[in-house]
Design a protein around this motif. Structure first.
Motif, PDB file in Angstrom:
ATOM      1  N   PHE A 108       0.830  -1.215   0.000  1.00 11.69           N
ATOM      2  CA  PHE A 108       0.000   0.000   0.000  1.00 11.69           C
ATOM      3  C   PHE A 108       0.860   1.260   0.000  1.00 11.69           C
ATOM      4  CE2 PHE A 108      -2.891  -3.290   1.654  1.00 11.69           C
ATOM      5  CZ  PHE A 108      -3.821  -3.245   0.624  1.00 11.69           C
ATOM      6  N   GLU A 109       2.008   1.196   0.661  1.00 14.52           N
ATOM      7  CA  GLU A 109       2.941   2.333   0.607  1.00 14.52           C
ATOM      8  C   GLU A 109       3.473   2.481  -0.820  1.00 14.52           C
ATOM      9  OE1 GLU A 109       7.100   3.957   2.632  1.00 14.52           O
ATOM     10  OE2 GLU A 109       6.189   2.135   3.446  1.00 14.52           O
ATOM     11  N   ALA A 110       3.777   1.367  -1.463  1.00  9.35           N
ATOM     12  CA  ALA A 110       4.253   1.404  -2.854  1.00  9.35           C
ATOM     13  C   ALA A 110       3.174   1.967  -3.781  1.00  9.35           C
ATOM     14  CB  ALA A 110       4.663  -0.001  -3.306  1.00  9.35           C
ATOM     15  N   ILE A 111       1.938   1.529  -3.591  1.00 14.91           N
ATOM     16  CA  ILE A 111       0.830   2.003  -4.430  1.00 14.91           C
ATOM     17  C   ILE A 111       0.630   3.507  -4.242  1.00 14.91           C
ATOM     18  CG2 ILE A 111      -1.684   1.882  -4.756  1.00 14.91           C
ATOM     19  CD1 ILE A 111      -1.376  -1.166  -4.048  1.00 14.91           C
ATOM     20  N   ARG A 112       0.652   3.959  -2.992  1.00 17.07           N
ATOM     21  CA  ARG A 112       0.485   5.402  -2.734  1.00 17.07           C
ATOM     22  C   ARG A 112       1.629   6.212  -3.348  1.00 17.07           C
ATOM     23  NH1 ARG A 112      -3.856   6.679  -0.218  1.00 17.07           N
ATOM     24  NH2 ARG A 112      -4.904   5.214   1.146  1.00 17.07           N
ATOM     25  N   MET A 113       2.842   5.686  -3.257  1.00 14.37           N
ATOM     26  CA  MET A 113       3.991   6.394  -3.833  1.00 14.37           C
ATOM     27  C   MET A 113       3.855   6.484  -5.352  1.00 14.37           C
ATOM     28  SD  MET A 113       8.048   5.505  -3.344  1.00 14.37           S
ATOM     29  CE  MET A 113       7.944   5.487  -1.557  1.00 14.37           C
ATOM     30  N   ALA A 114       3.487   5.373  -5.986  1.00 17.02           N
ATOM     31  CA  ALA A 114       3.306   5.363  -7.440  1.00 17.02           C
ATOM     32  C   ALA A 114       2.164   6.305  -7.835  1.00 17.02           C
ATOM     33  CB  ALA A 114       3.017   3.940  -7.917  1.00 17.02           C
ATOM     34  N   LEU A 128       6.414  -8.107 -11.400  1.00 17.11           N
ATOM     35  CA  LEU A 128       5.732  -6.866 -11.785  1.00 17.11           C
ATOM     36  C   LEU A 128       4.363  -6.729 -11.134  1.00 17.11           C
ATOM     37  CD1 LEU A 128       5.278  -4.355 -13.696  1.00 17.11           C
ATOM     38  CD2 LEU A 128       4.319  -5.984 -15.323  1.00 17.11           C
ATOM     39  N   ALA A 129       4.113  -5.554 -10.563  1.00 12.53           N
ATOM     40  CA  ALA A 129       2.769  -5.185 -10.108  1.00 12.53           C
ATOM     41  C   ALA A 129       2.404  -3.891 -10.832  1.00 12.53           C
ATOM     42  CB  ALA A 129       2.745  -4.981  -8.596  1.00 12.53           C
ATOM     43  N   MET A 130       1.153  -3.793 -11.273  1.00 10.31           N
ATOM     44  CA  MET A 130       0.690  -2.585 -11.968  1.00 10.31           C
ATOM     45  C   MET A 130      -0.582  -2.049 -11.327  1.00 10.31           C
ATOM     46  SD  MET A 130       1.475  -2.906 -16.005  1.00 10.31           S
ATOM     47  CE  MET A 130       1.065  -1.215 -16.364  1.00 10.31           C
ATOM     48  N   PRO A 131      -0.435  -1.383 -10.188  1.00 12.23           N
ATOM     49  CA  PRO A 131      -1.624  -0.815  -9.549  1.00 12.23           C
ATOM     50  C   PRO A 131      -2.277   0.268 -10.411  1.00 12.23           C
ATOM     51  CG  PRO A 131       0.381  -0.179  -8.366  1.00 12.23           C
ATOM     52  CD  PRO A 131       0.783  -1.138  -9.440  1.00 12.23           C
ATOM     53  N   HIS A 132      -3.587   0.266 -10.374  1.00 11.32           N
ATOM     54  CA  HIS A 132      -4.385   1.258 -11.107  1.00 11.32           C
ATOM     55  C   HIS A 132      -5.715   1.394 -10.375  1.00 11.32           C
ATOM     56  CE1 HIS A 132      -5.006  -2.763 -12.749  1.00 11.32           C
ATOM     57  NE2 HIS A 132      -6.268  -2.417 -12.926  1.00 11.32           N
ATOM     58  N   GLY A 133      -6.493   2.378 -10.770  1.00 12.62           N
ATOM     59  CA  GLY A 133      -7.751   2.647 -10.078  1.00 12.62           C
ATOM     60  C   GLY A 133      -8.861   1.663 -10.414  1.00 12.62           C
ATOM     61  N   THR A 134      -9.950   1.779  -9.686  1.00 14.19           N
ATOM     62  CA  THR A 134     -11.132   0.970  -9.926  1.00 14.19           C
ATOM     63  C   THR A 134     -11.827   1.483 -11.195  1.00 14.19           C
ATOM     64  OG1 THR A 134     -12.419   2.470  -8.550  1.00 14.19           O
ATOM     65  CG2 THR A 134     -11.512   0.517  -7.466  1.00 14.19           C
ATOM     66  N   ASN A 135     -12.749   0.685 -11.735  1.00  9.83           N
ATOM     67  CA  ASN A 135     -13.471   1.107 -12.934  1.00  9.83           C
ATOM     68  C   ASN A 135     -14.216   2.420 -12.725  1.00  9.83           C
ATOM     69  OD1 ASN A 135     -12.602  -1.001 -14.500  1.00  9.83           O
ATOM     70  ND2 ASN A 135     -14.384  -2.283 -14.085  1.00  9.83           N
ATOM     71  N   ASP A 136     -14.768   2.612 -11.523  1.00  8.76           N
ATOM     72  CA  ASP A 136     -15.535   3.844 -11.299  1.00  8.76           C
ATOM     73  C   ASP A 136     -14.638   5.075 -11.121  1.00  8.76           C
ATOM     74  OD1 ASP A 136     -14.610   3.213  -8.753  1.00  8.76           O
ATOM     75  OD2 ASP A 136     -16.490   3.713  -7.750  1.00  8.76           O
ATOM     76  N   SER A 137     -13.310   4.875 -11.114  1.00 11.08           N
ATOM     77  CA  SER A 137     -12.417   6.028 -10.993  1.00 11.08           C
ATOM     78  C   SER A 137     -11.978   6.562 -12.356  1.00 11.08           C
ATOM     79  CB  SER A 137     -11.176   5.656 -10.160  1.00 11.08           C
ATOM     80  OG  SER A 137     -10.388   4.697 -10.841  1.00 11.08           O
ATOM     81  N   LYS A 138     -12.401   5.902 -13.431  1.00 12.93           N
ATOM     82  CA  LYS A 138     -12.026   6.320 -14.791  1.00 12.93           C
ATOM     83  C   LYS A 138     -12.273   7.806 -15.067  1.00 12.93           C
ATOM     84  CE  LYS A 138     -10.849   3.134 -17.907  1.00 12.93           C
ATOM     85  NZ  LYS A 138      -9.475   3.120 -18.430  1.00 12.93           N
ATOM     86  N   PRO A 139     -13.439   8.352 -14.651  1.00 10.31           N
ATOM     87  CA  PRO A 139     -13.701   9.772 -14.935  1.00 10.31           C
ATOM     88  C   PRO A 139     -12.706  10.728 -14.260  1.00 10.31           C
ATOM     89  CG  PRO A 139     -15.729   8.640 -14.313  1.00 10.31           C
ATOM     90  CD  PRO A 139     -14.603   7.697 -14.042  1.00 10.31           C
ATOM     91  N   THR A 173       6.353 -11.446  -4.795  1.00 13.21           N
ATOM     92  CA  THR A 173       7.253 -10.308  -4.605  1.00 13.21           C
ATOM     93  C   THR A 173       7.376  -9.490  -5.872  1.00 13.21           C
ATOM     94  OG1 THR A 173       8.490 -11.592  -2.987  1.00 13.21           O
ATOM     95  CG2 THR A 173       9.562  -9.631  -3.846  1.00 13.21           C
ATOM     96  N   ALA A 174       7.057  -8.206  -5.750  1.00 10.75           N
ATOM     97  CA  ALA A 174       7.196  -7.281  -6.877  1.00 10.75           C
ATOM     98  C   ALA A 174       8.478  -6.476  -6.702  1.00 10.75           C
ATOM     99  CB  ALA A 174       5.994  -6.344  -6.942  1.00 10.75           C
ATOM    100  N   TYR A 175       9.252  -6.395  -7.769  1.00 12.25           N
ATOM    101  CA  TYR A 175      10.470  -5.587  -7.779  1.00 12.25           C
ATOM    102  C   TYR A 175      10.261  -4.344  -8.638  1.00 12.25           C
ATOM    103  CZ  TYR A 175      12.420  -9.806  -5.830  1.00 12.25           C
ATOM    104  OH  TYR A 175      12.652 -10.882  -5.007  1.00 12.25           O
ATOM    105  N   LEU A 176       9.224  -4.410  -9.456  1.00  4.69           N
ATOM    106  CA  LEU A 176       8.868  -3.302 -10.330  1.00  4.69           C
ATOM    107  C   LEU A 176       7.391  -2.992 -10.089  1.00  4.69           C
ATOM    108  CD1 LEU A 176      10.003  -1.538 -12.654  1.00  4.69           C
ATOM    109  CD2 LEU A 176       9.129  -3.253 -14.242  1.00  4.69           C
ATOM    110  N   VAL A 177       7.105  -1.764  -9.654  1.00  5.70           N
ATOM    111  CA  VAL A 177       5.729  -1.352  -9.401  1.00  5.70           C
ATOM    112  C   VAL A 177       5.435  -0.200 -10.356  1.00  5.70           C
ATOM    113  CG1 VAL A 177       4.095  -0.431  -7.706  1.00  5.70           C
ATOM    114  CG2 VAL A 177       5.872  -2.056  -6.976  1.00  5.70           C
ATOM    115  N   ILE A 178       4.470  -0.410 -11.234  1.00  9.41           N
ATOM    116  CA  ILE A 178       4.123   0.600 -12.232  1.00  9.41           C
ATOM    117  C   ILE A 178       2.714   1.101 -11.969  1.00  9.41           C
ATOM    118  CG2 ILE A 178       3.771   1.054 -14.680  1.00  9.41           C
ATOM    119  CD1 ILE A 178       5.924  -1.021 -15.262  1.00  9.41           C
TER     120      ILE A 178
END
Length: 144
Positions: free
Chosen positions: A19-25, A58-69, A91-96
Motif C-alpha cells: 500500500f505504501e508502494a501504491i500510494r507512492m506510485a 511486476l505489479a501494476m496498480p491502477h484505479g477501480t473502474n468507477d475512478s475512470k472519470p 514479490t514485486a520488484y517493479l511497481v508501475i
C-alpha cells in the motif's frame, strides 16, 4: 505529455508494504497532473479487491473502474524496489502506477507486460542506473 517522464521514475525505493508502494506510485501520477489525489485512494481500493501483481516481479496498480472519470491524461509511474515488496504472497520488484484515458489502459498494460516478460529486459530495467536509462528501455520496448 509523455506517459513516462523522469519525474515519474523512482529507483532504489524502499517501502514497508504494497500500500505504501501504491500510494507512492499514485502520488507521482498526481504530481505530474494525470490524476487527482482521489484516484490514489481508488488505486488502494482496487488492490484490496484484487491483487494487481501480474507475475515476473511486476505489479501494476491502477484505479477501480468507477475512478475512470477522474483521469485527466494517460500516465505511468515506475518504482524500482530492489528488495521487493510483498503483493499478496508474490514479490514485486517493479511497481508501475497506471492511469489511462479510455481504451488506452489495456494497450499500455499489454505493452508493459510484453516488455517485462522478457527476463533480459526486466533485468535491464531493475539494473537501471538512472531515470533516463530506465525510460530508454521502456521507449525501445513500448510504443511511447
Amino acid at each position: 505529455m509523455s506517459i513516462l517522464t523522469k519525474d515519474k521514475v523512482k529507483l532504489n525505493v524502499k517501502v514497508n508494504d504494497k500500500f505504501e508502494a501504491i500510494r507512492m506510485a499514485g502520488d507521482l501520477l498526481v504530481q505530474a497532473g494525470h490524476v487527482p489525489q482521489a484516484y490514489v485512494d481508488k488505486m488502494v481500493e482496487r488492490e484490496q479487491v484484487s491483487s494487481t501483481y501480474l507475475g515476473a516481479g511486476l505489479a501494476m496498480p491502477h484505479g477501480t473502474n468507477d475512478s475512470k472519470p477522474l483521469i485527466q491524461s494517460t500516465g505511468m509511474s515506475v518504482l524500482v524496489v530492489p528488495d521487493g515488496v510483498d503483493f499478496g504472497g508474490e514479490t514485486a520488484y517493479l511497481v508501475i502506477g497506471l492511469a489511462a484515458v479510455g481504451d488506452e489502459h489495456m494497450e499500455v498494460l499489454s505493452s508493459v507486460a510484453v516488455l517485462v516478460s522478457e527476463d533480459e529486459d526486466m533485468q535491464r530495467i531493475l539494473a537501471s542506473k538512472s531515470e533516463e536509462e530506465l525510460i530508454a528501455i521502456f521507449e525501445e520496448g513500448m510504443d511511447l
